[in-house]
Design a protein around this motif. Sequence first.
Motif, PDB file in Angstrom:
ATOM      1  N   THR A   1       0.828  -1.200   0.000  1.00 39.96           N
ATOM      2  CA  THR A   1       0.000   0.000   0.000  1.00 39.96           C
ATOM      3  C   THR A   1       0.860   1.247   0.000  1.00 39.96           C
ATOM      4  O   THR A   1       2.019   1.232   0.396  1.00 39.96           O
ATOM      5  CB  THR A   1      -0.902   0.058   1.248  1.00 39.96           C
ATOM      6  OG1 THR A   1      -0.061   0.159   2.398  1.00 39.96           O
ATOM      7  CG2 THR A   1      -1.761  -1.180   1.344  1.00 39.96           C
TER       8      THR A   1
ATOM      9  N   GLY B   1      -5.132   2.132   1.086  1.00 42.17           N
ATOM     10  CA  GLY B   1      -5.627   0.808   0.796  1.00 42.17           C
ATOM     11  C   GLY B   1      -4.647   0.082  -0.094  1.00 42.17           C
ATOM     12  O   GLY B   1      -3.580   0.585  -0.417  1.00 42.17           O
ATOM     13  N   SER B   2      -5.038  -1.056  -0.473  1.00 43.30           N
ATOM     14  CA  SER B   2      -4.171  -1.827  -1.353  1.00 43.30           C
ATOM     15  C   SER B   2      -4.238  -1.236  -2.743  1.00 43.30           C
ATOM     16  O   SER B   2      -5.285  -1.192  -3.361  1.00 43.30           O
ATOM     17  CB  SER B   2      -4.644  -3.283  -1.406  1.00 43.30           C
ATOM     18  OG  SER B   2      -3.919  -3.974  -2.391  1.00 43.30           O
TER      19      SER B   2
ATOM     20  N   ASN C   1     -14.536  -1.884   0.400  1.00 48.80           N
ATOM     21  CA  ASN C   1     -13.316  -2.014   1.193  1.00 48.80           C
ATOM     22  C   ASN C   1     -12.305  -2.781   0.350  1.00 48.80           C
ATOM     23  O   ASN C   1     -12.475  -3.967   0.072  1.00 48.80           O
ATOM     24  CB  ASN C   1     -13.608  -2.793   2.479  1.00 48.80           C
ATOM     25  CG  ASN C   1     -12.369  -2.868   3.369  1.00 48.80           C
ATOM     26  OD1 ASN C   1     -11.238  -2.715   2.909  1.00 48.80           O
ATOM     27  ND2 ASN C   1     -12.598  -3.098   4.661  1.00 48.80           N
TER      28      ASN C   1
ATOM     29  N   GLN D   1      -9.674  -4.029   0.966  1.00 50.07           N
ATOM     30  CA  GLN D   1      -9.092  -5.199   1.625  1.00 50.07           C
ATOM     31  C   GLN D   1      -9.969  -6.430   1.436  1.00 50.07           C
ATOM     32  O   GLN D   1      -9.510  -7.555   1.593  1.00 50.07           O
ATOM     33  CB  GLN D   1      -8.931  -4.926   3.132  1.00 50.07           C
ATOM     34  CG  GLN D   1      -8.055  -3.714   3.439  1.00 50.07           C
ATOM     35  CD  GLN D   1      -6.656  -3.854   2.873  1.00 50.07           C
ATOM     36  OE1 GLN D   1      -6.127  -4.964   2.788  1.00 50.07           O
ATOM     37  NE2 GLN D   1      -6.044  -2.753   2.480  1.00 50.07           N
ATOM     38  N   HIS D   2     -11.188  -6.198   1.133  1.00 51.28           N
ATOM     39  CA  HIS D   2     -12.106  -7.320   0.958  1.00 51.28           C
ATOM     40  C   HIS D   2     -12.139  -7.845  -0.469  1.00 51.28           C
ATOM     41  O   HIS D   2     -12.696  -8.903  -0.722  1.00 51.28           O
ATOM     42  CB  HIS D   2     -13.532  -6.890   1.360  1.00 51.28           C
ATOM     43  CG  HIS D   2     -13.664  -6.586   2.820  1.00 51.28           C
ATOM     44  ND1 HIS D   2     -14.759  -5.945   3.356  1.00 51.28           N
ATOM     45  CD2 HIS D   2     -12.822  -6.833   3.864  1.00 51.28           C
ATOM     46  CE1 HIS D   2     -14.602  -5.806   4.667  1.00 51.28           C
ATOM     47  NE2 HIS D   2     -13.431  -6.337   4.998  1.00 51.28           N
TER      48      HIS D   2
END
Length: 850
Positions: free
Chosen positions: A552, A574-575, A638, A640-641
Amino acid sequence: MPSWWRVSSSKEAKKKTSKDSIIDTIRKFRISSDKKSGGSRRGCSDTVSEIGSLSRIQSRSVSPSKESKLVARCQSFQERPQAQPLPLPVLHPSRMTRTESGLSVSGKQKQEKGSKTPPFLPLPHMRTRPDAGDFDGADSVFSECYSDSDDPPDSSQLSPLASDYDTGSRTTAGSPSNMIVKDQLPVTKREVPKPHDHLFDNHISSSPPRRKPLRSHVPNLQVPSHGAFFSAPDSSISSPSRSPLRAFGTEQVINSAFYTSKPNPDFPFLGSGSGHCSSPGSGQNSGHNSMGGDMAGLFWQPSRGSPECSPLPSPKMTSPGPSSRIHSGAVTPLHPRAGGGADRSEDVKQKSHRLPLPPVVTISNSLPFSQSNSAATSPSVPRSPGRPDNLPSPGSRWKKGKLLGRGSFGHVYVGFNSESGEMCAMKEVTLFSDDAKSKESARQLGQEVSLLSRLSHPNIVQYYGSEMVDDKLYIYLEYVSGGSIYKLLQEYGQFGELAIRSYTQQILSGLAYLHAKHTIHRDIKGANILVDPNGRVKLADFGMAKHITGQTCPLSFKGSPYWMAPEIIKNSNGSNLAVDIWSLGCTVLEMATTKPPWSQYEGVAALFKIGNSKELPVIPDHLSDEGKDFVRQCLQRNPQHRPTAAQLLDHSFVKNAAPLERPLLPYPYPETSSDPTGGIGHPRNRQLLDSDRLVTHSFRASRPGFGPSDVQIPRNISCPVSPIGSPLLHSRSTQHQHQHQHQHVNGRMSPSPISSPRTTSGASTPPVGGGGKIPFHHVNQSVYLHEISKPVNNIPDMFRAKQSQSPGRHFGGLTHELLHGGHAVLADSVSHLLLRDRVHFKPSLDLNPL
Ligand SMILES: Nc1ncnc2c1ncn2[C@@H]1O[C@H](COP(=O)(O)OP(=O)(O)OP(=O)(O)O)[C@@H](O)[C@H]1O
């Protein structure tokens, strides 16, 4: 269309209401139209762009002062008719005309009146290259907010003008150190700019913007030995600096820029005019709507027919259209021909005159690249014996053919080598040495070349090399003749699910590979994905791609509005890699409906919806449950999801995607091949097949869409560059070789258009030592995909030959890099290979790069 969304010139802004003034300010965020996508930005690239010349006749010329009318084009998608199966409707010329004063758009022109629409496409984002002095963001279509730290500018070196539109950080990639020009040829002092004045110095001359061909200033440009303008990994590409825009979340945009009549003092680009926001990669010409920081590009533009021929004027100027892109800092390099005078539709061109002559080879043995990286090309470096000075570079052998499209950087033509019969795509970019835009263009191009030169994957357009010929830079790429997905959607309407699954699977393959190399594309969308006649998909346009050093880092406000991930809009961490997944989800919807999600919203509203809304975009009912689930997985707010690209390859929606390509070779093909380079039938290719399975990813997601590990049939195996040489290749059992071989042949071995027997896309790559390693973590093991450090076989022979003659030189310099730089990656098959053969892997292989 909301009245508030009117776009007007800076001058007119003064006469407008405060609300409009704000909008004007927002414009400066510059949403560069996308390059290729017909959409906006570059608009109409492709042949359509040429057609545009004709359309221009009908389109109304609009002076900058009438830019507000361009807004008319920025309607919600809902108001626009769906793309029709027939090409003509789409190819509706856009009502945009490019004039010296700017683009003119006939507003919502009668696209609905397709019947009355002339058979000619509208002029792409042909934009007259404005003088630096004219670069007042408001009227400049190119202006693009430089928000990305990728390109931290050296303000001290920027002239007022430069800093004007380089509000954000300017990439160091284009720093003097990286862009040293060497005067190798005798020139008068007057002709030779001082280092600090040179275009390729990171310095932006404060002198009046005179436009002289780069050549006149820089007889010889240095090219890094690896061939790329800059070294991606070392470049500012991964700079952590934040774009000014980044400071804006959707809310911020709304509150500070949109609802406030005052420019936000904290963000110069908002108030300083859009002049500072010029996007080289914004591709106004291609019709891609990319955001360069100008909110004016925040519209879904109905396409006339092809992204390349985006009906939309420059996304930057008007709407981001399907290809609108937001460049957080680039400077738009306008091609001299941007004026449109020279651009015509392919058809028109063919009828009216012969194709352009091959590039005249007055070779400068160097390119505008970093001296530090161009040792091989440095005058002090002995040239390869057998390669006399002024010998035509490999690229010079390419004869320039028909125009394929227009991008923000220049034009793309078909290149043909009459000797070998090979074809390629030649991106021609005219560089000027005396203005900031040219400098920024060079920087952007260098960034793109640097990245591309290190990539080698069947689903990523292959970079062959580049060279400077006079004042023009030629970048040679794999020729993908089918056009972009965007174009196909505009011409033929939405895709059937079979095609969507196949394309999505291939896109994922390319992304998995790209992400494994810690590189984010950042502009995934239909307009930037090319398709060949066999249905093979190739990711293109790496102008916004970025190599990251970690999982990130600050997200830059770059991308195309409708495909932009919420975290980018919200400026949340975030990623980075996940932004591509989000965009992929949008692209799937685009393929299913011809429009990206939230296209019914305009501009800021769309960004707000994407960034702040909790809702999911409408997913068409006709999409299968698997498809719907896939989209939902991608569009999880999100980051990350969101599953990784590698994980998504195991999703049932794509896992069993049937290959679209036709079998190219009969089966069984020869056990051995006389082709030393490893042709399709070469043993190495069989290894490749093995490797495909070896790299199989056994990811098993708990999500509904991730099905059990069935025995998968490798798809999209035709790898321009095989991963041969990877340790993995040798570790696999041979028991499946024949099976794979068969599958490979029947499924994906068709050669790319530019491939000769040797360069067939299915050719294997010679075994090489591992250069870089791409580690993947597995619960019980770590798999390393080694980069190929030896020549890749999908490089045209001419380049290969030259390379042997003059290793290290650039004309071919870039090619050389590709061939010897050790950047070609083996992991080419990472993508589709992942997740296949679970028999050999345990379920929890984590393909996420470290
Ligand atoms: N490898 C290729 N094969 C076939 N056509 C291509 C290829 N590359 C580009 N084109 C065509 O040329 C058009 C313009 O290309 P591209 O967008 O890469 O130019 P650009 O100057 O890099 O623009 P930008 O960076 O602003 O997106 C594309 O829309 C596409 O139609």
